[in-house]
Design a protein around this motif. Structure first.
Motif, PDB file in Angstrom:
ATOM      1  N   ALA A  55       6.865  -5.377  -2.319  1.00 38.61           N
ATOM      2  CA  ALA A  55       6.648  -3.938  -2.493  1.00 38.61           C
ATOM      3  C   ALA A  55       7.656  -3.380  -3.498  1.00 38.61           C
ATOM      4  O   ALA A  55       7.311  -2.550  -4.344  1.00 38.61           O
ATOM      5  CB  ALA A  55       6.778  -3.219  -1.153  1.00 38.61           C
ATOM      6  N   LEU A  56       8.892  -3.854  -3.425  1.00 40.69           N
ATOM      7  CA  LEU A  56       9.904  -3.363  -4.366  1.00 40.69           C
ATOM      8  C   LEU A  56       9.591  -3.835  -5.788  1.00 40.69           C
ATOM      9  O   LEU A  56       9.814  -3.110  -6.758  1.00 40.69           O
ATOM     10  CB  LEU A  56      11.301  -3.824  -3.936  1.00 40.69           C
ATOM     11  CG  LEU A  56      11.758  -3.253  -2.579  1.00 40.69           C
ATOM     12  CD1 LEU A  56      13.120  -3.810  -2.187  1.00 40.69           C
ATOM     13  CD2 LEU A  56      11.797  -1.726  -2.610  1.00 40.69           C
ATOM     14  N   MET A  77       0.844  -1.198   0.000  1.00 39.68           N
ATOM     15  CA  MET A  77       0.000   0.000   0.000  1.00 39.68           C
ATOM     16  C   MET A  77       0.880   1.250   0.000  1.00 39.68           C
ATOM     17  O   MET A  77       0.523   2.268  -0.598  1.00 39.68           O
ATOM     18  CB  MET A  77      -0.898  -0.044   1.252  1.00 39.68           C
ATOM     19  CG  MET A  77      -2.016   0.932   1.233  1.00 39.68           C
ATOM     20  SD  MET A  77      -3.233   0.522  -0.059  1.00 39.68           S
ATOM     21  CE  MET A  77      -4.416   1.828   0.218  1.00 39.68           C
ATOM     22  N   MET A  78       2.032   1.149   0.657  1.00 43.63           N
ATOM     23  CA  MET A  78       2.930   2.310   0.696  1.00 43.63           C
ATOM     24  C   MET A  78       3.410   2.672  -0.715  1.00 43.63           C
ATOM     25  O   MET A  78       3.562   3.846  -1.051  1.00 43.63           O
ATOM     26  CB  MET A  78       4.122   2.027   1.614  1.00 43.63           C
ATOM     27  CG  MET A  78       4.956   3.269   1.863  1.00 43.63           C
ATOM     28  SD  MET A  78       6.337   2.998   2.984  1.00 43.63           S
ATOM     29  CE  MET A  78       5.557   2.793   4.544  1.00 43.63           C
ATOM     30  N   VAL A  79       3.621   1.652  -1.551  1.00 44.51           N
ATOM     31  CA  VAL A  79       4.045   1.924  -2.929  1.00 44.51           C
ATOM     32  C   VAL A  79       2.934   2.684  -3.670  1.00 44.51           C
ATOM     33  O   VAL A  79       3.194   3.663  -4.361  1.00 44.51           O
ATOM     34  CB  VAL A  79       4.384   0.607  -3.665  1.00 44.51           C
ATOM     35  CG1 VAL A  79       4.782   0.898  -5.107  1.00 44.51           C
ATOM     36  CG2 VAL A  79       5.484  -0.145  -2.941  1.00 44.51           C
ATOM     37  N   ILE A  95       0.759   6.422   7.068  1.00 43.96           N
ATOM     38  CA  ILE A  95       0.612   4.974   7.242  1.00 43.96           C
ATOM     39  C   ILE A  95       1.118   4.621   8.643  1.00 43.96           C
ATOM     40  O   ILE A  95       2.270   4.912   8.979  1.00 43.96           O
ATOM     41  CB  ILE A  95       1.404   4.212   6.160  1.00 43.96           C
ATOM     42  CG1 ILE A  95       0.842   4.580   4.779  1.00 43.96           C
ATOM     43  CG2 ILE A  95       1.350   2.704   6.401  1.00 43.96           C
ATOM     44  CD1 ILE A  95       1.479   3.861   3.618  1.00 43.96           C
ATOM     45  N   THR A  96       0.245   4.021   9.441  1.00 42.27           N
ATOM     46  CA  THR A  96       0.624   3.687  10.818  1.00 42.27           C
ATOM     47  C   THR A  96       0.693   2.174  10.965  1.00 42.27           C
ATOM     48  O   THR A  96      -0.259   1.475  10.621  1.00 42.27           O
ATOM     49  CB  THR A  96      -0.426   4.266  11.810  1.00 42.27           C
ATOM     50  OG1 THR A  96      -0.635   5.639  11.473  1.00 42.27           O
ATOM     51  CG2 THR A  96       0.044   4.159  13.247  1.00 42.27           C
ATOM     52  N   ILE A 123       5.054   9.025   6.773  1.00 41.40           N
ATOM     53  CA  ILE A 123       4.320  10.084   6.071  1.00 41.40           C
ATOM     54  C   ILE A 123       4.780  10.054   4.618  1.00 41.40           C
ATOM     55  O   ILE A 123       5.956  10.244   4.311  1.00 41.40           O
ATOM     56  CB  ILE A 123       4.559  11.449   6.731  1.00 41.40           C
ATOM     57  CG1 ILE A 123       3.903  11.379   8.119  1.00 41.40           C
ATOM     58  CG2 ILE A 123       3.917  12.587   5.937  1.00 41.40           C
ATOM     59  CD1 ILE A 123       4.721  11.787   9.221  1.00 41.40           C
ATOM     60  N   VAL A 124       3.839   9.723   3.751  1.00 46.33           N
ATOM     61  CA  VAL A 124       4.184   9.462   2.356  1.00 46.33           C
ATOM     62  C   VAL A 124       3.611  10.583   1.486  1.00 46.33           C
ATOM     63  O   VAL A 124       2.393  10.750   1.410  1.00 46.33           O
ATOM     64  CB  VAL A 124       3.593   8.102   1.903  1.00 46.33           C
ATOM     65  CG1 VAL A 124       4.089   7.733   0.509  1.00 46.33           C
ATOM     66  CG2 VAL A 124       3.929   6.995   2.900  1.00 46.33           C
ATOM     67  N   ARG A 125       4.510  11.328   0.860  1.00 47.36           N
ATOM     68  CA  ARG A 125       4.070  12.404  -0.038  1.00 47.36           C
ATOM     69  C   ARG A 125       4.085  11.851  -1.460  1.00 47.36           C
ATOM     70  O   ARG A 125       5.148  11.443  -1.949  1.00 47.36           O
ATOM     71  CB  ARG A 125       5.045  13.577   0.102  1.00 47.36           C
ATOM     72  CG  ARG A 125       4.628  14.842  -0.615  1.00 47.36           C
ATOM     73  CD  ARG A 125       5.582  15.975  -0.272  1.00 47.36           C
ATOM     74  NE  ARG A 125       5.523  16.335   1.148  1.00 47.36           N
ATOM     75  CZ  ARG A 125       4.602  17.128   1.700  1.00 47.36           C
ATOM     76  NH1 ARG A 125       3.658  17.656   0.945  1.00 47.36           N
ATOM     77  NH2 ARG A 125       4.629  17.392   2.980  1.00 47.36           N
ATOM     78  N   GLY A 126       2.943  11.773  -2.086  1.00 47.52           N
ATOM     79  CA  GLY A 126       2.868  11.196  -3.437  1.00 47.52           C
ATOM     80  C   GLY A 126       3.696  11.994  -4.429  1.00 47.52           C
ATOM     81  O   GLY A 126       3.668  13.228  -4.402  1.00 47.52           O
ATOM     82  N   VAL A 127       4.451  11.280  -5.267  1.00 48.31           N
ATOM     83  CA  VAL A 127       5.345  11.992  -6.194  1.00 48.31           C
ATOM     84  C   VAL A 127       4.949  11.798  -7.658  1.00 48.31           C
ATOM     85  O   VAL A 127       5.599  12.346  -8.541  1.00 48.31           O
ATOM     86  CB  VAL A 127       6.821  11.550  -6.022  1.00 48.31           C
ATOM     87  CG1 VAL A 127       7.378  12.054  -4.715  1.00 48.31           C
ATOM     88  CG2 VAL A 127       6.968  10.045  -6.141  1.00 48.31           C
TER      89      VAL A 127
END
Ligand code: UD1
Length: 424
Positions: free
Chosen positions: A379-380, A314-316, A327-328, A357-361
């Motif tokens: 994930a990778l 989900m982080m990806v 994301i906690t 804290i994920v800032r979408g790029v």
């Protein structure tokens, strides 16, 4: 060591079939120790962890012929009628923590077990205190020496057990042991994961009397002996969720066959919130992603909450979404190792204790990266699918523990992904 090389930017499309669940198969295969009769299982995935389990069981004396499964069949028969050894050695428990699950069945059926403690692993300390408290409550004597736990009992007796945390492994270990205890066991604050329910179904088909699996109170009425079984393992919800996320990430059109929405509710709710378009029916989940992905906050929790095993994937998705996501992680204390590798691919992730804290790029860029654990590895792979250019992932042996033929399945969907074998 093998590497995986991905040329990113390909849109996934087509159908992919989900394999049997690793986390259901491991305890279910181990539960064959509870009976001398043959136990046949279907949908057993071809994974390194299943091979480790077979090695573990054969080290205890299981002489079953696994050749058909090793040759590619998805059916496996185990028969624990010649168990002579009651020890799970350090090298196996350290390779695969779930090996610790043999302690419950061994002490219940044979009155003795000697199992190495798992120790730490890349995602945190992961103690086994709840497993041991539960077995002690059932009347086992527990001693810990030289890195091993020894459990002995003339006969286990049913008891009321409250778990301080709804641990999946502790619930499974205690549930298996209690099937052969005298009287009734109640496990309160039990884990509710679908894998627990699948294990209970397999045990009940062997003659156990378990009620309430899948809820937070499980009742087990002990029986004198268990018999053989024929059981099909449920589809792997984490593999399914990983493909669903891969399809959304690449703005693809993919039917994830066998994915069960009833096992993936928390993920699907979050994906809907994020703007992912999907439909679901009895065959699986079909993702058809056209629009933008929006950032959403995610918190991992015991089932039915958002699974920790899908947090890295989900982080990806959040790394390339529109906006900022928090994301906690509440299940494991050190489960953000993928974040720094994703940063190497251009993601913007700031870690603050148990929060990322994920800032979408928008775009990631291919880079050489290293897998640190099973879910971080996948994930990778997902990041590589969506990144511009080439991503080279090393230490992919982690991936082989939990994803059956992932590069074949993704290639079939149109990804450009190859495995390059390397010397060990
Ligand atoms: C299982 C899954 C794993 C998943 C995890 C949580 C298998 C083979 N593995 O692992 O993929 O990430 O559930 O959904 O099914 N804890 C204690 N004491 C104990 C046992 C656990 O403190 O005796 C803690 C752990 O350190 C962890 C939390 O409880 O912080 C959850 O662990 P648990 O549910 O036991 O996970 P596993 O069964 O190891």
């Amino acid at each position: 060591m093998d590497r995986i090389i991905i040329q990113g930017g390909k849109r996934l499309s087509g159908e992919v079939v989900v394999s049997g669940s690793k986390n259901a198969a491991l305890p279910i295969l181990i539960s064959s120790l509870l009976t001398p009769e043959p136990c046949t299982y279907q949908s057993v995935p071809h994974l390194a962890d299943i091979r480790t389990t077979i090695k573990l069981l054969s080290g205890l004396g299981d002489k079953s012929d696994n050749q058909r499964w090793l040759d590619g069949a998805d059916e496996l028969t185990l028969q624990a009628d010649q168990i002579r050894n009651f020890e799970a050695p350090y090298d196996l428990v350290k390779t695969m923590r779930a090996s610790f699950l043999v302690i419950g069945p061994l002490v219940a059926r044979f009155g003795q077990a000697r199992v190495s403690t798992p120790g730490g692993c890349a995602i945190g300390a992961r103690p086994v205190d709840l497993h041991l408290k539960g077995l002690e409550a059932l009347g086992a004597t527990i001693e810990q020496t030289h890195g091993y736990v020894e459990a002995t009992a003339a006969k286990l007796r049913g008891a009321k057990i409250y778990l301080d945390l709804p641990s999946v492994g502790a619930t499974e270990n205690i549930m298996m042991a209690a099937t052969l205890a005298e009287g009734t066991t109640l496990i309160e604050n039990a884990a509710k994961e679908p894998e627990i329910d699948d294990l209970a179904k397999a045990l009940n088909a062997m003659g156990a009397r378990i009620q309430g699996a899948g809820t937070d109170i499980i009742q087990i009425d002990g029986v004198d002996s268990l018999g053989g079984v024929n059981h099909r393992i449920i589809p792997d919800r984490i593999e399914a969720g990983s493909f669903v996320i891969a399809a959304a990430l690449t703005h693809g059109d993919v039917l994830v066959k066998g994915a069960r929405t009833d096992h993936l509710e928390a993920l699907m709710i979050k994906l809907k919130e994020a703007g992912v378009s999907f439909t679901a029916d009895g065959h699986g989940i079909r993702v058809r992603q056209n629009g933008k992905i929006k950032s959403v906050d995610v918190k991992t929790l015991p089932y039915p909450g958002f699974p920790t095993d899908l947090q890295a994937q989900m982080m990806v998705l959040m790394a390339v979404a529109d906006g900022v996501s928090v994301i906690t992680e509440t299940i494991f204390e050190n489960r953000f190792m993928h974040a720094q590798e994703l940063d190497r691919m251009g993601a913007q992730i700031k870690l603050e204790g148990s929060r990322a804290i994920v800032r979408g790029v928008g775009d990631l860029s291919g880079a050489p990266v290293m897998a640190s654990d099973l879910r971080a590895s996948v994930a990778l792979v997902l990041a590589g699918l969506v990144a511009n250019g080439t991503t080279e992932i090393s230490r992919v042996y982690h991936l082989d523990r939990g994803y059956e033929q992932i590069e074949k399945k993704l290639s079939y969907l149109g990804a450009q992904i190859v495995r390059v074998p390397g010397a060990n």
